[in-house]
Design a protein around this motif. Sequence first.
Motif, PDB file in Angstrom:
ATOM      1  N   THR A 112     -27.299 -20.567  19.868  1.00 22.52           N
ATOM      2  CA  THR A 112     -25.897 -19.894  19.422  1.00 22.52           C
ATOM      3  C   THR A 112     -25.088 -20.304  20.658  1.00 22.52           C
ATOM      4  OG1 THR A 112     -26.790 -18.204  18.449  1.00 22.52           O
ATOM      5  CG2 THR A 112     -24.494 -17.891  18.826  1.00 22.52           C
ATOM      6  N   ALA A 113     -25.318 -20.098  21.709  1.00 20.63           N
ATOM      7  CA  ALA A 113     -24.572 -20.497  23.192  1.00 20.63           C
ATOM      8  C   ALA A 113     -24.119 -22.123  23.051  1.00 20.63           C
ATOM      9  CB  ALA A 113     -25.355 -20.190  24.553  1.00 20.63           C
ATOM     10  N   LEU A 114     -25.260 -23.040  22.802  1.00 23.21           N
ATOM     11  CA  LEU A 114     -24.851 -24.123  22.772  1.00 23.21           C
ATOM     12  C   LEU A 114     -23.818 -24.522  21.694  1.00 23.21           C
ATOM     13  CD1 LEU A 114     -28.217 -25.813  23.317  1.00 23.21           C
ATOM     14  CD2 LEU A 114     -26.444 -25.716  24.927  1.00 23.21           C
ATOM     15  N   ARG A 115     -23.883 -24.090  20.499  1.00 21.10           N
ATOM     16  CA  ARG A 115     -23.097 -24.072  19.446  1.00 21.10           C
ATOM     17  C   ARG A 115     -21.657 -23.823  19.800  1.00 21.10           C
ATOM     18  NH1 ARG A 115     -27.236 -22.540  15.878  1.00 21.10           N
ATOM     19  NH2 ARG A 115     -26.264 -20.519  15.836  1.00 21.10           N
ATOM     20  N   ALA A 116     -21.547 -22.660  20.537  1.00 19.16           N
ATOM     21  CA  ALA A 116     -20.210 -22.090  21.121  1.00 19.16           C
ATOM     22  C   ALA A 116     -19.551 -23.227  21.976  1.00 19.16           C
ATOM     23  CB  ALA A 116     -20.562 -20.878  21.993  1.00 19.16           C
ATOM     24  N   PHE A 117     -20.311 -23.884  22.712  1.00 18.44           N
ATOM     25  CA  PHE A 117     -19.755 -25.000  23.558  1.00 18.44           C
ATOM     26  C   PHE A 117     -19.065 -26.088  22.811  1.00 18.44           C
ATOM     27  CE2 PHE A 117     -22.508 -23.019  27.104  1.00 18.44           C
ATOM     28  CZ  PHE A 117     -21.348 -22.785  27.916  1.00 18.44           C
ATOM     29  N   GLY A 118     -20.015 -26.266  21.818  1.00 18.59           N
ATOM     30  CA  GLY A 118     -19.602 -27.571  20.869  1.00 18.59           C
ATOM     31  C   GLY A 118     -18.375 -27.059  20.181  1.00 18.59           C
ATOM     32  N   VAL A 145     -18.967 -16.636  19.169  1.00 17.95           N
ATOM     33  CA  VAL A 145     -19.942 -16.300  19.803  1.00 17.95           C
ATOM     34  C   VAL A 145     -20.397 -14.694  20.289  1.00 17.95           C
ATOM     35  CG1 VAL A 145     -19.333 -16.985  21.945  1.00 17.95           C
ATOM     36  CG2 VAL A 145     -21.820 -17.121  21.743  1.00 17.95           C
ATOM     37  N   LYS A 146     -19.309 -14.094  20.454  1.00 22.04           N
ATOM     38  CA  LYS A 146     -19.227 -12.916  21.125  1.00 22.04           C
ATOM     39  C   LYS A 146     -19.639 -11.753  20.037  1.00 22.04           C
ATOM     40  CE  LYS A 146     -14.248 -12.698  20.079  1.00 22.04           C
ATOM     41  NZ  LYS A 146     -12.933 -12.811  20.746  1.00 22.04           N
ATOM     42  N   ALA A 194     -20.791 -18.812  27.740  1.00 21.30           N
ATOM     43  CA  ALA A 194     -20.605 -19.462  26.619  1.00 21.30           C
ATOM     44  C   ALA A 194     -19.328 -18.956  25.787  1.00 21.30           C
ATOM     45  CB  ALA A 194     -21.743 -19.146  25.729  1.00 21.30           C
ATOM     46  N   VAL A 195     -18.694 -17.728  25.890  1.00 24.16           N
ATOM     47  CA  VAL A 195     -17.586 -17.217  25.510  1.00 24.16           C
ATOM     48  C   VAL A 195     -16.462 -18.084  26.228  1.00 24.16           C
ATOM     49  CG1 VAL A 195     -16.090 -15.348  25.274  1.00 24.16           C
ATOM     50  CG2 VAL A 195     -18.540 -14.870  25.384  1.00 24.16           C
ATOM     51  N   ALA A 196     -16.557 -18.244  27.470  1.00 20.38           N
ATOM     52  CA  ALA A 196     -15.498 -19.096  28.046  1.00 20.38           C
ATOM     53  C   ALA A 196     -15.394 -20.318  27.443  1.00 20.38           C
ATOM     54  CB  ALA A 196     -15.565 -19.136  29.579  1.00 20.38           C
ATOM     55  N   GLY A 197     -16.632 -21.119  27.169  1.00 22.29           N
ATOM     56  CA  GLY A 197     -16.593 -22.379  26.732  1.00 22.29           C
ATOM     57  C   GLY A 197     -16.245 -22.737  25.159  1.00 22.29           C
ATOM     58  N   MET A 252     -25.010 -20.132  34.541  1.00 23.62           N
ATOM     59  CA  MET A 252     -24.302 -21.183  33.839  1.00 23.62           C
ATOM     60  C   MET A 252     -25.558 -22.306  33.353  1.00 23.62           C
ATOM     61  SD  MET A 252     -20.808 -21.756  35.910  1.00 23.62           S
ATOM     62  CE  MET A 252     -21.599 -22.139  37.686  1.00 23.62           C
ATOM     63  N   GLY A 253     -26.596 -22.506  34.224  1.00 28.03           N
ATOM     64  CA  GLY A 253     -27.736 -23.480  33.940  1.00 28.03           C
ATOM     65  C   GLY A 253     -28.584 -22.842  32.623  1.00 28.03           C
ATOM     66  N   SER A 254     -28.849 -21.988  32.628  1.00 30.43           N
ATOM     67  CA  SER A 254     -29.555 -21.425  31.650  1.00 30.43           C
ATOM     68  C   SER A 254     -28.776 -21.114  30.458  1.00 30.43           C
ATOM     69  CB  SER A 254     -30.114 -19.770  32.213  1.00 30.43           C
ATOM     70  OG  SER A 254     -29.089 -18.728  32.335  1.00 30.43           O
ATOM     71  N   THR A 255     -27.480 -20.763  30.561  1.00 28.07           N
ATOM     72  CA  THR A 255     -26.524 -20.736  29.269  1.00 28.07           C
ATOM     73  C   THR A 255     -26.499 -22.162  28.754  1.00 28.07           C
ATOM     74  OG1 THR A 255     -25.197 -18.921  30.195  1.00 28.07           O
ATOM     75  CG2 THR A 255     -24.140 -20.271  28.502  1.00 28.07           C
ATOM     76  N   LEU A 256     -26.490 -23.088  29.427  1.00 28.83           N
ATOM     77  CA  LEU A 256     -26.425 -24.568  28.992  1.00 28.83           C
ATOM     78  C   LEU A 256     -27.814 -25.172  28.766  1.00 28.83           C
ATOM     79  CD1 LEU A 256     -23.775 -25.822  31.508  1.00 28.83           C
ATOM     80  CD2 LEU A 256     -23.667 -25.487  29.114  1.00 28.83           C
ATOM     81  N   HIS A 257     -29.065 -24.490  28.734  1.00 34.40           N
ATOM     82  CA  HIS A 257     -30.145 -24.759  28.639  1.00 34.40           C
ATOM     83  C   HIS A 257     -30.776 -26.042  29.648  1.00 34.40           C
ATOM     84  CE1 HIS A 257     -33.681 -24.442  26.305  1.00 34.40           C
ATOM     85  NE2 HIS A 257     -33.785 -25.844  25.895  1.00 34.40           N
TER      86      HIS A 257
END
Length: 389
Positions: free
Chosen positions: A236-242, A256-257, A270-273, A326-331
């Motif tokens: 879900t976080a990665l889709r949010a960045f996309g 995402v929130k 992820a919310v910021a992205g 940030m690294g764990s959010t971006l996997h």
Amino acid sequence: MASLSRINTSPMARWWRNVDRVTLICVGILIGFGYILMLAASPAVAVRIGASRDMFIFKQVCFLLLAAGIVVGTSLLSVRAVKLLAAVGFVLGIMATALTLVHGIEIKGARRWIALPMMSVQPSEFLKPCFAVVTAWLLTERQTRRYFPGMLISLGLFGVVLLLLKSQPDIGMLSVITTVFITQLFVDGLSLFLVAGGVGCMIAAFIGAYAVFPHVRSRVERFLHPEVGDHYQIDTALRAFGNGGLLGRGPGEGRVKDLLPDAHADFVFAVAGEEFGMIVCLFIIGVFAVIVIRALLKLLRENDPFIVVATTGLVTGFGLQAFVNMGSTLHLIPTKGMTLPFISYGGSSAMSVALTIGMVLALTRTRVNTADSQFGQSTPAFLNRRSRP
């Protein structure tokens, strides 16, 4: 700033002239993003758990105001006062962390928090900055007291911290503190052979944690084998960045929130992205980098070994915490519940990070004379590469 001109010799005027104002501005920017992203992310989370929409916002406003006061108040301290504050804070932190094992709140199988009115406190958060300063004091004290067992005492204190954090368990916090300690030992002049041995022990400890703790094994396996296990939060976080793309979907337009339970805390990046896009995310990363790099660059001109070792430990912990979130959010690394400094929701985290940055500002303030320095014009520790057993 006429009232703070050079003819003004008041304590606040001298502080303003000598403190690193760029770092202060960066801290203000991060706190500003903390307010903005809390307004964006927290109402949906609060409604989902049946609380008032403004509950998290109200609390975080208070936390960040208090954090700003801690940054300024701590940055006013002398080097001697920073040492005293760290020593008292470390003792209290050890006692409170031990208390969590008996009377702590258990969440997801871990006892890390103590319940207080209006909030829960995680005492181990305050161990990070206090441990860095106390160990730096002990390690560099050997330069004025030849037979002072600073290394042995530091290893003993680290052993106590290790035992407490393993018992909670909090492997992420233990990893950060261990990295800080090994970095300080290296900067203080420990031989590369022994530093490599310490890194090897860390790797062995990670393997042991993988074998002993089911939640560690689960996170590592999900990171190494994306096709296995539950990856809902990361996907879900990665889709949010996309979805955010370069410029974002706009304030309040993110989704995402509404989907992630920790959108206001561990996954606020992820919310910021999604809402503000890649450019704002890169800007946030740049602000963190400026704080860390400016502190390290100031140490190149520093003659006090204690300031060098202590500041290195403090900014290592600060930068590593930001990277892990940030690294764990971006996997990029296995997921770890660690907050983004000044931006994620959390009172303990905000005040702990504020204490860290306040100590950095206090230690790196420009000093006209060396009266406030215990060591005077000695050789910088990171340039003195004598091997020490």
